[in-house]
Enzyme design. Structure first.
Site, PDB file in Angstrom:
ATOM      1  N   GLY A 340      21.705  56.663  37.355  1.00  0.00           N
ATOM      2  CA  GLY A 340      22.776  55.800  37.815  1.00  0.00           C
ATOM      3  C   GLY A 340      23.709  56.471  38.796  1.00  0.00           C
ATOM      4  N   PHE A 341      23.883  57.800  38.676  1.00  0.00           N
ATOM      5  CA  PHE A 341      24.818  58.505  39.541  1.00  0.00           C
ATOM      6  C   PHE A 341      24.132  59.492  40.468  1.00  0.00           C
ATOM      7  CE2 PHE A 341      28.079  57.603  36.118  1.00  0.00           C
ATOM      8  CZ  PHE A 341      28.728  56.643  36.869  1.00  0.00           C
ATOM      9  N   ASP A 455      23.466  57.192  22.729  1.00  0.00           N
ATOM     10  CA  ASP A 455      22.232  56.708  23.370  1.00  0.00           C
ATOM     11  C   ASP A 455      21.039  57.575  22.962  1.00  0.00           C
ATOM     12  OD1 ASP A 455      20.729  54.963  24.887  1.00  0.00           O
ATOM     13  OD2 ASP A 455      21.048  56.051  26.762  1.00  0.00           O
TER      14      ASP A 455
END
Length: 645
Positions: A340-341, A455
């Protein structure tokens, strides 16, 4: 196996003893061209094997590249070898392997000076597979006395016993060094060892085939050896390798032979053999000088000074040019994944160390101060079951995180792959379960920070070269105050099937949320089933399916079929622990400290589990495998989807 090229090295022996010869086999599975991506990856793999083998206890494997350019590598040293001896053998084996097989996509080298070692690379995944070919064998030139009629009986009995001891022992390295008396002054000495990645049954088969091969090629001589990709075997009439320090050397009337003859195996009739005589001492000295020169003039890493100087962990600041070179200018061939980053790349430092580099994108939203604070937090996490942060780079707009490289990908790549799952025998699976538990316990109470991961799933459990579990990806992690036991959020993030019901329903999370995810992981590892799977025409949810089997007394049917020849008692206990962890009531779930005790103490009585929350009751909250990236508070770690593999 087809035609192979074998190059054997017959070393000069000045002292009266046998020295195993080195042998290289170049497979005929394809060639690569010089300066190709595969060629560069092959060289990187061999450098990585050489630089990491001693730090990993004499056994290490790694993977570099993607698609058809992927290269798999394995290195192995005899268990009793010192770091210096192991390094000498491996470096010598790699040098001769590259000379003998300059452009073959697969090759293996058995180093033999001064002790056995194995170097194997290929364009296919071979870790954990039983490979009975090729074979390298040799024998002493001395002939056994044919009048000694009891010799074969004593020899055969010793071989059988040693195969059993080596393949069933508790040692990770599956080895045995045994003796048998021929007379009051004469003994038979035998050594056998398997590579740690093979199962006990495969170890037994490899060693037995090695003994049989030796008998077919070299019977009647005073000692010899046979080596296969998964194991080594040697016997003699005098002690060797410093494995038998308590015994007395044989009398001068029966001196050991002064040389060894290499003989081609039957499977290599189409091969050609080249005999080369070298002086190994000169090569070793040259290698030592070369290595010392590299370390002497290599530009050192800069240690970060503004972190907690009282911390026992180290975090290094790297120059951008160093990482750019290590990743081949962040080439697509080195790219491991996209998060995501930012993207994650495989890199090799100048000293051969493999690294995983997270290159944050320009829109990651972090400034230099926040980034340094982020590094400071991650640097304080140091546990053998967590992926380790090695350092960072902050130059201009470039923000990089450098992690240790974990070669065996993630748990989901094994547990749900029809071929790789065969590598995961129960011993390995139980070790993975224990490692995950200890890593979570460290996050919850033993680290300088108290962290809830939020997670936990197989994709975030990486496996190192020895199949040790390492928890990764702290993108959803929540940093807690030392007196804080729970928290809440209006933004749910995570992966369906592993999220605790109170988190999915109400946004409430605590350390017990991670306990729930761990319980699902345990059931998944034991059963080989995903959290949701198809059973005929119906979709089953693993937690409710496991509970029903447990209640009906048919929990044995939950166990992965490939494991049912192993100890089912330990598997049933793990199912029991998994069900305790996924109970609906948060208070009923054990802490991770209790879970670690349950796993390490089999005599500890377990409570009866209550029914878990029905997965069907919160499927509407999240879609299958949905992952939300949430806006981050100041107490949340912001690096997401780290995947250094």
């Amino acid at each position: 196996m087809g035609s192979k090229t074998i190059v054997s090295l017959l070393f000069h022996v000045i002292i009266i003893s046998i020295t195993l010869t080195g042998a290289e086999v170049c497979y005929n599975t394809g060639n690569f061209t010089a300066n190709s991506t595969y060629a560069k990856n092959r060289d990187l793999v061999l450098r990585s094997l050489a630089s990491n083998v001693t730090a990993n206890g004499g056994f290490y494997n790694t993977t570099i590249g993607l698609g058809n350019d992927t290269v798999y590598g394995l290195v192995f040293c005899m268990a009793s070898a010192s770091a210096e001896i192991c390094s000498s053998c491996v470096n010598s084996a790699i040098q001769t392997l590259m000379a003998a097989c300059p452009n073959q996509k697969e090759a293996i080298s058995w180093g033999g000076n001064p002790v056995p070692c194995i170097v194997h690379y290929a364009n296919r995944y071979f870790l954990g597979s039983l490979e009975l070919s090729p074979t390298d064998a040799g024998y002493n030139t001395g002939i056994l006395d044919p009048s000694f009629r009891q010799f074969l009986q004593i020899w055969s009995g010793l071989m059988t016993d040693t195969v059993t001891i080596a393949s069933t022992g508790s040692s990770r390295f599956k080895l045995a060094a045994e003796t048998a008396d021929l007379s009051s002054t004469q003994k038979i000495y035998v050594f056998m060892q398997c590579t740690p990645d093979v199962s006990p049954s495969n170890c037994r088969d490899c060693l037995q085939h090695s003994v049989d091969y030796y008998k077919s090629c070299c019977n009647g001589y005073q000692g010899g050896y046979a080596q296969k990709p998964n194991c080594v075997f040697r016997w003699d009439l005098y002690p060797f390798y410093n494995l038998f320090p308590q015994v007395t050397s044989p009398s001068p009337s029966s001196p050991p032979p002064t040389n060894t003859t290499i003989r081609k195996g039957k499977e290599n009739n189409a091969s050609r053999t080249v005999i080369v005589t070298i002086v190994p001492t000169s090569i070793f000295l040259a290698l030592v000088i070369l290595i010392l020169t590299i370390f002497r003039f290599r530009k050192p890493k800069q240690e970060v000074k503004n972190f907690d100087e009282n911390s026992s962990t180290k975090c290094w600041e790297f120059k951008f040019a160093t990482i750019k070179l290590a990743t081949n200018d962040f080439s697509d061939d080195n790219k491991l994944g996209q998060g995501g980053f930012g993207a994650v790349y495989k890199g090799i430092l100048a000293d051969g160390q493999a690294i995983a580099v997270k290159r944050l994108s320009s829109n990651s939203g972090q400034g230099a101060v926040e980034f340094r604070n982020e590094v400071g937090l991650l640097a304080k996490l140091a546990h053998r079951n967590l992926v380790r942060l090695l350092g960072f780079c902050l130059e201009g707009t470039e923000k990089l995180l450098i992690y240790e490289f974990v070669p065996n990908s993630s748990l989901d790549q094994f547990i749900h792959d029809p071929n790789k799952r065969l590598v995961l025998d129960w011993e390995k699976r139980y070790k993975i379960i224990e490692g995950i538990a200890r890593g979570i316990l460290y996050l919850h109470q033993d680290s300088q920070l108290w962290i809830i991961h939020r997670d936990l799933k197989p994709g975030n459990i990486l496996l190192d070269g020895n199949m040790n579990a390492k928890i990764s990806d702290f993108g959803m992690a929540k940093l807690m105050k030392t007196d804080q036991t729970h928290d809440a959020t209006s933004r749910i993030a995570g992966t369906f099937g592993y999220i605790a019901p109170e988190y999915a329903w109400k946004g409430q999370f605590s350390v017990k949320s991670d306990v729930f995810s761990f319980g699902v992981l345990v059931l998944e590892i034991v059963s080989g089933q995903k959290p949701s799977f198809r059973n005929g025409d119906d979709m089953e949810h693993l937690t409710s399916h496991a509970w029903r089997r447990w209640r009906e007394g048919t929990a044995l049917d939950l166990i992965d079929p490939i494991l049912r020849n192993d100890s089912t008692a330990a598997m049933m206990r793990c199912i029991h622990i998994g069900l305790l962890c996924v109970q609906e009531n948060v208070a009923d779930r054990p802490t991770m400290a209790s879970v670690v005790q349950m796993l390490s103490n089999s005599s500890l009585t377990l409570q009866t589990p209550f029914e878990p929350a029905s997965s069907l009751s919160y499927t509407s909250t999240m879609e299958q495998s949905q992952l939300k990236i949430i806006p981050l508070s100041k107490n949340e770690i912001s690096i997401t989807e780290l995947d250094p593999r």
